[in-house]
Scaffold this active site. Structure first.
Site, PDB file in Angstrom:
ATOM      1  N   ASP A 124       0.808  -1.224   0.000  1.00 20.21           N
ATOM      2  CA  ASP A 124       0.000   0.000   0.000  1.00 20.21           C
ATOM      3  C   ASP A 124       0.839   1.272   0.000  1.00 20.21           C
ATOM      4  O   ASP A 124       0.353   2.337  -0.377  1.00 20.21           O
ATOM      5  CB  ASP A 124      -0.927   0.024   1.215  1.00 20.21           C
ATOM      6  CG  ASP A 124      -1.832  -1.190   1.285  1.00 20.21           C
ATOM      7  OD1 ASP A 124      -2.204  -1.702   0.210  1.00 20.21           O
ATOM      8  OD2 ASP A 124      -2.147  -1.640   2.400  1.00 20.21           O
ATOM      9  N   ARG A 156     -14.057   0.648 -25.707  1.00 19.75           N
ATOM     10  CA  ARG A 156     -14.649   0.440 -24.395  1.00 19.75           C
ATOM     11  C   ARG A 156     -14.001   1.333 -23.352  1.00 19.75           C
ATOM     12  O   ARG A 156     -12.911   1.872 -23.542  1.00 19.75           O
ATOM     13  CB  ARG A 156     -14.459  -1.016 -23.953  1.00 19.75           C
ATOM     14  CG  ARG A 156     -15.432  -1.989 -24.563  1.00 19.75           C
ATOM     15  CD  ARG A 156     -15.395  -3.308 -23.816  1.00 19.75           C
ATOM     16  NE  ARG A 156     -16.316  -4.258 -24.442  1.00 19.75           N
ATOM     17  CZ  ARG A 156     -15.974  -5.433 -24.921  1.00 19.75           C
ATOM     18  NH1 ARG A 156     -14.719  -5.829 -24.846  1.00 19.75           N
ATOM     19  NH2 ARG A 156     -16.868  -6.230 -25.470  1.00 19.75           N
TER      20      ARG A 156
END
Length: 632
Positions: free
Chosen positions: A162, A197
């Protein structure tokens, strides 16, 4: 048994909490440094984190050997296992852990984990003196404690993908996770382009937006949601996202990447999920959209070059602190500061990390952003500036910037071109590129770089505008004046020269002849040891390191278990040498038994090579089915 005064007490190492790439490398660095520097100390691997420490038998606490860890060097995760222990959080649990450490003569404990794991270790350190005396008094022989046993040395190493720990630039595993995310998004981009997309990708990071933000910048994302900079409400982020998508579509870009940190929310604390964004884009904007959660893919796979090298250095530094008999009153944590390992107070760093979490929960967003540090803020501002549309179309093309490459093509060159072109666009500046380096300036071959031309460029190595290696002695006065005429003809007000020393020399001469030109030089010379430039600033070397280590790992793994073989691999080690990375460390991270860096004008140390060859022969005859690697 108590240790004698001249013997170093044993070292225990465990991994706790969530796994992260590089944990195995820390253990490898610790054991390797122990073997090279001190034969008296023993390294004990404590399996399954604090759970193994609480059980304490020989199934969970085992002597570490270099052979047991070496084959795991390139792998993510932790080969000694990890867990979260509720029992260790109790006083009785920590007493049991202390007794097991004392029984094994372990008075130095290295913990690789997050803030929770390190906090528990610090509690054990505070209680240690009383627990040690209690343990000694309960023994049948009423033994006296050695001086070493009176205090527990704690060294924390932050293992977390993290990158959310206060006081360090990088945590172990964050770089590997970021590489995995960027690689995954690059893969998704190709199918997004094919079908026009949008891809909404959720990445890990808990309440820290480092992975999401860095990945967004590296993959040219349309939009990013991070916890540190939340939008006021759903209507606000929907409006901004729509504007950004329409902006890209107006410029012929019909695929879109939206990156979402798992802790993303609005200013009221309402979570923002990838599925919410997908539904909005699908239903309200009529854009075919897919939501992808990368999940635990980010934790696995091969360890990046940065994590291998930094983790090995962390393990070696932890050993040196213990070896130097630094009986620290406070627990230490190893951090990264400007590329260097710095030992700091574990308690101070954990307290600031806890404070940052409290700021998030109480929604003090500005304070949260400031506590993330200058690197995080700079990355956030850079992303916003590169994504900003130009404000005043009427003033467009009134300013011109020039970009030119010199020397060998380097992986960073296209990314620099992308950044300058997009930043120039947001400032109403037209960017011109000199084709094939100095040739374009000499012949007036300058190409206009538009917004669309740099789309999907960052992931490509080399240079789409070309680069050429020339000698600085060829920059005669006549050639300089010719180039200045071209610059004047195109009304160029700013120049960016990228590459080797030739670009630097050319820039100096430009300034001598025309002081009105705004000029910047960016060194991209990974193969050079030129003392003029900081070794720490080598754009592109990280990509080269990753490629080199990946290839060497594949070479050794492909031949694992085969008949004994010796591989001599020639590598230009000057390409990967920085203030942070020395050739011997690169060789160590590749499991090479020997390395021979360039000696310059000095002769090769033949006696050393002959002795190395003799030792290598004995080693290969002693250990069966083992291949060895030498880097020259």
């Amino acid at each position: 048994m108590a240790t004698s005064g001249n013997q170093m007490s044993s070292i225990g190492i465990l991994t706790s909490g969530g796994d992260s790439q590089g944990m195995n490398c820390v253990i490898y660095g610790l054991i390797k440094c122990s073997i090279d520097n001190d034969k008296k100390s023993s390294i004990y691997l404590i399996r399954d984190g604090y759970k193994g420490l609480l059980i304490g038998d020989d199934r969970y606490i085992q002597m570490g050997t270099i052979d047991s860890i070496e084959r795991h060097l390139h792998r993510g995760g932790t080969m000694i296992g990890s867990s979260r222990s509720i029992e260790f959080q109790s006083a009785d649990g920590r007493r049991k852990a202390a007794y097991n450490l004392l029984q094994m003569n372990i008075h130095n404990l290295i913990i690789i984990g997050g803030d929770g794991s390190l906090t528990g270790a610090n509690q054990l350190k505070q209680e240690w003196p009383d627990l040690a005396r209690q343990w000694a008094s309960e023994k049948a022989d009423n033994r006296n404690l050695s001086k070493d046993a009176e205090m527990l040395n704690i060294i924390g190493i932050i293992g977390s993908i993290d990158n959310d720990f206060f006081g360090t630039e990088m945590t172990i595993g964050a770089d590997s996770a970021l590489n995995r995310i960027v690689e995954s998004i690059d893969t998704l981009t190709t199918t997004a382009i094919s079908h026009h997309r949008a891809m909404v990708i959720e990445v890990m990071g808990r309440n820290c937006g480092y992975l999401a933000l860095s990945a967004a910048l590296a993959t040219e994302a349309t939009y990013v949601f991070i916890p540190e900079c939340p939008q006021p409400n759903a209507d606000e982020w929907k409006t901004k996202l729509k504007c950004r998508i329409m902006f890209e579509r107006d410029r012929n870009q019909f695929h879109h990447l939206v990156i979402v940190a798992e802790g993303a929310c609005d200013q009221d604390g309402t979570p923002i999920r990838a599925t919410m964004i997908r539904d909005y884009m699908d239903h309200d904007l009529s854009i075919d959209t897919r939501a992808i959660c990368l999940g635990h893919v980010q934790r696995g796979g091969e360890v990046s070059a940065y994590d291998r090298l930094m983790s090995i250095r962390m393990g070696m530094e932890a050993f040196r602190i213990i070896q130097n008999n630094k009986r620290e009153e406070q627990a230490l944590v190893l951090t990264v500061d400007d590329g260097r390992i710095v030992a700091k107070s574990l308690v101070d760093c954990v307290q600031q990390t806890i404070k940052l979490g409290q700021m998030l929960r109480t929604k003090h967003w500005n304070e949260v952003l400031q506590m993330r540090g200058s690197h995080f803020i700079h990355t956030w501002n850079t992303f916003r500036e590169l994504m900003s549309p130009n404000i005043d179309q009427s003033s467009f093309n009134t300013k011109f910037w020039l970009i030119a490459n010199f020397g060998r093509p380097v992986p960073a060159m296209n990314a620099i071109l992308y950044a300058i072109a997009r930043y120039g666009y947001s400032r109403n500046v037209k960017v011109l590129a000199s084709l094939n380096g100095i040739d374009g300036l000499m012949n007036g071959q300058l190409k206009s770089i538009d917004y669309e031309q740099v789309s999907n460029l960052v992931s490509h190595s080399g240079s789409i505008i070309g680069s050429k290696k020339i000698s600085s002695t060829s920059l005669t006065r006549e050639k300089i004046l010719e180039m200045l005429k071209v610059i004047e003809q195109y009304q160029i007000t700013g120049i960016c020269l990228i590459g080797d020393r030739t670009g630097f020399e050319l820039g100096k001469q430009f300034k001598e002849y025309s002081s009105s030109i705004n000029l910047i030089y960016i060194p991209c010379l990974v193969e050079s040891n030129d003392p003029l430039f900081s070794k720490q600033c080598k754009l592109g070397y990280d990509s080269i390191l990753n490629t080199m280590m990946h290839q060497l790992t594949n070479l050794m793994m492909a031949n694992h278990g085969s008949e004994m073989q010796l591989f001599l691999v020639k590598v230009d080690l000057t390409m990967v040498t920085t203030d942070f990375v020395e050739p011997t460390l690169v060789a160590l991270a590749c499991s090479a038994i020997h390395s021979y860096p360039p000696t310059g004008n000095k002769e090769i140390d033949r006696p050393k090579v002959e002795n190395d060859a003799k030792c290598l022969k004995e080693r290969m005859l002693t250990i069966s089915n083992r291949n060895e690697l030498i880097i020259v």
